[in-house]
Design a protein around this motif. Structure first.
Motif, PDB file in Angstrom:
ATOM      1  N   UNK A 138     -42.731 143.363  79.204  1.00 22.52           N
ATOM      2  CA  UNK A 138     -44.074 143.616  78.697  1.00 22.52           C
ATOM      3  C   UNK A 138     -44.097 144.572  77.494  1.00 22.52           C
ATOM      4  N   UNK A 139     -42.941 145.130  77.128  1.00 24.33           N
ATOM      5  CA  UNK A 139     -42.894 146.034  75.978  1.00 24.33           C
ATOM      6  C   UNK A 139     -43.348 145.297  74.713  1.00 24.33           C
ATOM      7  N   UNK A 140     -43.947 146.000  73.759  1.00 22.81           N
ATOM      8  CA  UNK A 140     -44.426 145.340  72.534  1.00 22.81           C
ATOM      9  C   UNK A 140     -43.303 144.767  71.679  1.00 22.81           C
ATOM     10  N   UNK A 141     -42.099 145.340  71.768  1.00 29.68           N
ATOM     11  CA  UNK A 141     -40.941 144.796  71.067  1.00 29.68           C
ATOM     12  C   UNK A 141     -39.673 145.094  71.850  1.00 29.68           C
ATOM     13  N   UNK A 142     -38.701 144.190  71.710  1.00 30.39           N
ATOM     14  CA  UNK A 142     -37.412 144.346  72.399  1.00 30.39           C
ATOM     15  C   UNK A 142     -36.327 144.128  71.349  1.00 30.39           C
ATOM     16  N   UNK A 143     -35.819 145.215  70.783  1.00 31.27           N
ATOM     17  CA  UNK A 143     -34.851 145.135  69.696  1.00 31.27           C
ATOM     18  C   UNK A 143     -33.433 145.064  70.264  1.00 31.27           C
ATOM     19  N   UNK A 144     -32.695 144.051  69.839  1.00 33.36           N
ATOM     20  CA  UNK A 144     -31.297 143.883  70.250  1.00 33.36           C
ATOM     21  C   UNK A 144     -30.471 143.558  69.015  1.00 33.36           C
ATOM     22  N   UNK A 145     -29.161 143.670  69.154  1.00 35.43           N
ATOM     23  CA  UNK A 145     -28.259 143.257  68.088  1.00 35.43           C
ATOM     24  C   UNK A 145     -27.751 141.852  68.380  1.00 35.43           C
ATOM     25  N   UNK A 146     -27.949 140.962  67.425  1.00 35.87           N
ATOM     26  CA  UNK A 146     -27.534 139.568  67.574  1.00 35.87           C
ATOM     27  C   UNK A 146     -26.511 139.233  66.497  1.00 35.87           C
ATOM     28  N   UNK A 147     -25.451 138.545  66.923  1.00 35.59           N
ATOM     29  CA  UNK A 147     -24.404 138.150  65.978  1.00 35.59           C
ATOM     30  C   UNK A 147     -24.885 136.962  65.157  1.00 35.59           C
ATOM     31  N   UNK A 148     -24.789 137.078  63.838  1.00 34.41           N
ATOM     32  CA  UNK A 148     -25.141 135.989  62.933  1.00 34.41           C
ATOM     33  C   UNK A 148     -23.945 135.689  62.034  1.00 34.41           C
ATOM     34  N   UNK A 149     -24.105 134.683  61.167  1.00 36.01           N
ATOM     35  CA  UNK A 149     -23.029 134.332  60.248  1.00 36.01           C
ATOM     36  C   UNK A 149     -22.716 135.472  59.273  1.00 36.01           C
ATOM     37  N   UNK A 154     -30.199 143.371  63.725  1.00 38.71           N
ATOM     38  CA  UNK A 154     -31.238 143.755  64.680  1.00 38.71           C
ATOM     39  C   UNK A 154     -32.299 142.652  64.756  1.00 38.71           C
ATOM     40  N   UNK A 155     -32.610 142.239  65.977  1.00 38.97           N
ATOM     41  CA  UNK A 155     -33.583 141.169  66.197  1.00 38.97           C
ATOM     42  C   UNK A 155     -34.564 141.606  67.280  1.00 38.97           C
ATOM     43  N   UNK A 156     -35.835 141.321  67.067  1.00 40.05           N
ATOM     44  CA  UNK A 156     -36.849 141.561  68.090  1.00 40.05           C
ATOM     45  C   UNK A 156     -36.945 140.311  68.964  1.00 40.05           C
ATOM     46  N   UNK A 157     -36.544 140.430  70.231  1.00 36.29           N
ATOM     47  CA  UNK A 157     -36.554 139.289  71.136  1.00 36.29           C
ATOM     48  C   UNK A 157     -37.953 138.908  71.617  1.00 36.29           C
ATOM     49  N   UNK A 158     -38.880 139.838  71.536  1.00 38.52           N
ATOM     50  CA  UNK A 158     -40.200 139.623  72.132  1.00 38.52           C
ATOM     51  C   UNK A 158     -40.849 138.305  71.699  1.00 38.52           C
ATOM     52  N   UNK A 159     -40.878 137.978  70.382  1.00 39.73           N
ATOM     53  CA  UNK A 159     -41.532 136.722  69.986  1.00 39.73           C
ATOM     54  C   UNK A 159     -40.817 135.474  70.488  1.00 39.73           C
ATOM     55  N   UNK A 183     -30.916 125.001  65.141  1.00 41.35           N
ATOM     56  CA  UNK A 183     -31.513 125.934  64.182  1.00 41.35           C
ATOM     57  C   UNK A 183     -31.570 127.354  64.723  1.00 41.35           C
ATOM     58  N   UNK A 184     -32.033 127.508  65.950  1.00 39.49           N
ATOM     59  CA  UNK A 184     -32.162 128.825  66.583  1.00 39.49           C
ATOM     60  C   UNK A 184     -31.812 128.706  68.050  1.00 39.49           C
ATOM     61  N   UNK A 185     -30.885 129.545  68.489  1.00 39.15           N
ATOM     62  CA  UNK A 185     -30.468 129.505  69.886  1.00 39.15           C
ATOM     63  C   UNK A 185     -30.380 130.942  70.405  1.00 39.15           C
ATOM     64  N   UNK A 186     -31.218 131.286  71.371  1.00 43.23           N
ATOM     65  CA  UNK A 186     -31.239 132.638  71.936  1.00 43.23           C
ATOM     66  C   UNK A 186     -30.602 132.607  73.323  1.00 43.23           C
ATOM     67  N   UNK A 187     -29.520 133.360  73.475  1.00 41.23           N
ATOM     68  CA  UNK A 187     -28.816 133.444  74.754  1.00 41.23           C
ATOM     69  C   UNK A 187     -29.552 134.402  75.682  1.00 41.23           C
ATOM     70  N   UNK A 188     -29.848 134.002  76.924  1.00 37.55           N
ATOM     71  CA  UNK A 188     -30.559 134.895  77.845  1.00 37.55           C
ATOM     72  C   UNK A 188     -29.824 136.205  78.114  1.00 37.55           C
ATOM     73  N   UNK A 189     -28.499 136.218  77.901  1.00 39.19           N
ATOM     74  CA  UNK A 189     -27.746 137.459  78.103  1.00 39.19           C
ATOM     75  C   UNK A 189     -28.176 138.556  77.138  1.00 39.19           C
ATOM     76  N   UNK A 190     -28.737 138.183  75.987  1.00 40.61           N
ATOM     77  CA  UNK A 190     -29.244 139.194  75.060  1.00 40.61           C
ATOM     78  C   UNK A 190     -30.344 140.019  75.719  1.00 40.61           C
ATOM     79  N   UNK A 191     -31.254 139.337  76.396  1.00 38.94           N
ATOM     80  CA  UNK A 191     -32.347 140.022  77.089  1.00 38.94           C
ATOM     81  C   UNK A 191     -31.820 140.784  78.299  1.00 38.94           C
ATOM     82  N   UNK A 192     -30.947 140.155  79.067  1.00 36.50           N
ATOM     83  CA  UNK A 192     -30.435 140.778  80.293  1.00 36.50           C
ATOM     84  C   UNK A 192     -29.636 142.038  79.974  1.00 36.50           C
ATOM     85  N   UNK A 193     -28.778 141.968  78.958  1.00 35.89           N
ATOM     86  CA  UNK A 193     -27.963 143.132  78.593  1.00 35.89           C
ATOM     87  C   UNK A 193     -28.828 144.265  78.048  1.00 35.89           C
TER      88      UNK A 193
END
Length: 221
Positions: A138-149, A154-159, A183-193
């Motif tokens: 329920x937090x307004x934003x959830x900032x995590x580090x996501x590996x990209x090319x 830093x990515x906000x998972x909330x949206x 195009x876009x693939x979000x691993x649930x482990x990002x949120x869980x970790x």
């Protein structure tokens, strides 16, 4: 020659078979089953199969699929699941075979059934874990580090949390829908970790992919 899509489940110890090894397992099963499928041309010919959305190592699934082309237009597709299952290990089970409907590029999201528990027994109750998890999502934003090319970002998972629902029961279990596809693939482990880090408790997560959907919200078929 027609395009065929095989749907299968992956569970138990087979959750820990990598995507590359799953590919090898399927090729061997196709060879043993005697299915006459299209092969690549050239000096080193081999059976050609593709997977719409490769599964992360350690995840179970109720909705995996692989595509190939059968050379005989009169091939009995209803018999293919039994033919393949007789050649597959326990933990991979084909449950349907049909001509493909959607292209893999149509995949837009995936739904996961997740169950959490503390690595140290008794460190936190399941009820408290569910409460903390709900507050975290329920937090307004959830900032995590996501590996990209281009490296870590830093990515906000909330949206990207398309749906989240705690399941009834004693354990800390929930259903989660996230973007998925080429195009876009979000691993649930990002949120869980990120959640585990926020509460300072090491968690074990049992994750099963239970649905894959197109941009129109249809089941991928």
């Amino acid at each position: 020659m027609k395009n065929v899509r095989v749907f299968y489940r992956k569970f138990g110890s087979c959750k820990y078979i990598s995507h590359l090894d799953t590919n090898r397992v399927m090729l061997r099963a196709i060879g043993k089953s005697g299915l006459n499928i299209w092969r690549t041309e050239g000096f080193n010919q081999h059976a050609y199969i593709t997977f719409a959305l490769p599964l992360s190592l350690g995840f179970g699934s109720e909705c995996e699929s692989m595509d190939f082309r059968v050379l005989d237009d009169n091939e009995d597709l209803s018999a293919i699941p039994d033919r393949l299952n007789s050649c597959l290990p326990e933990g991979i089970r084909v449950f349907r075979c049909a001509e493909s409907v959607h292209k893999p590029a149509a995949i837009d999201s995936a739904k996961y059934a997740v169950s959490l528990e503390p690595m140290t027994e008794g460190e936190i109750s399941f009820e408290e874990l569910k409460q903390k998890l709900t507050a975290f999502v329920d937090l307004p934003e959830i900032i995590v580090q996501k590996k990209t090319k281009k490296g870590m970002k830093d990515v906000d998972l909330k949206p990207y949390i398309l749906s989240f629902e705690i399941r009834e029961g004693e354990k800390a279990a929930f259903d989660l829908t996230l973007p998925a596809g080429s195009t876009l693939n979000i691993n649930p482990n990002l949120l869980i970790n990120a959640f585990a880090d926020s509460i300072g408790i090491e968690l074990y997560a049992d994750i099963t992919r239970v649905g894959i959907f197109t941009k129109d919200g249809e089941d991928f078929a």
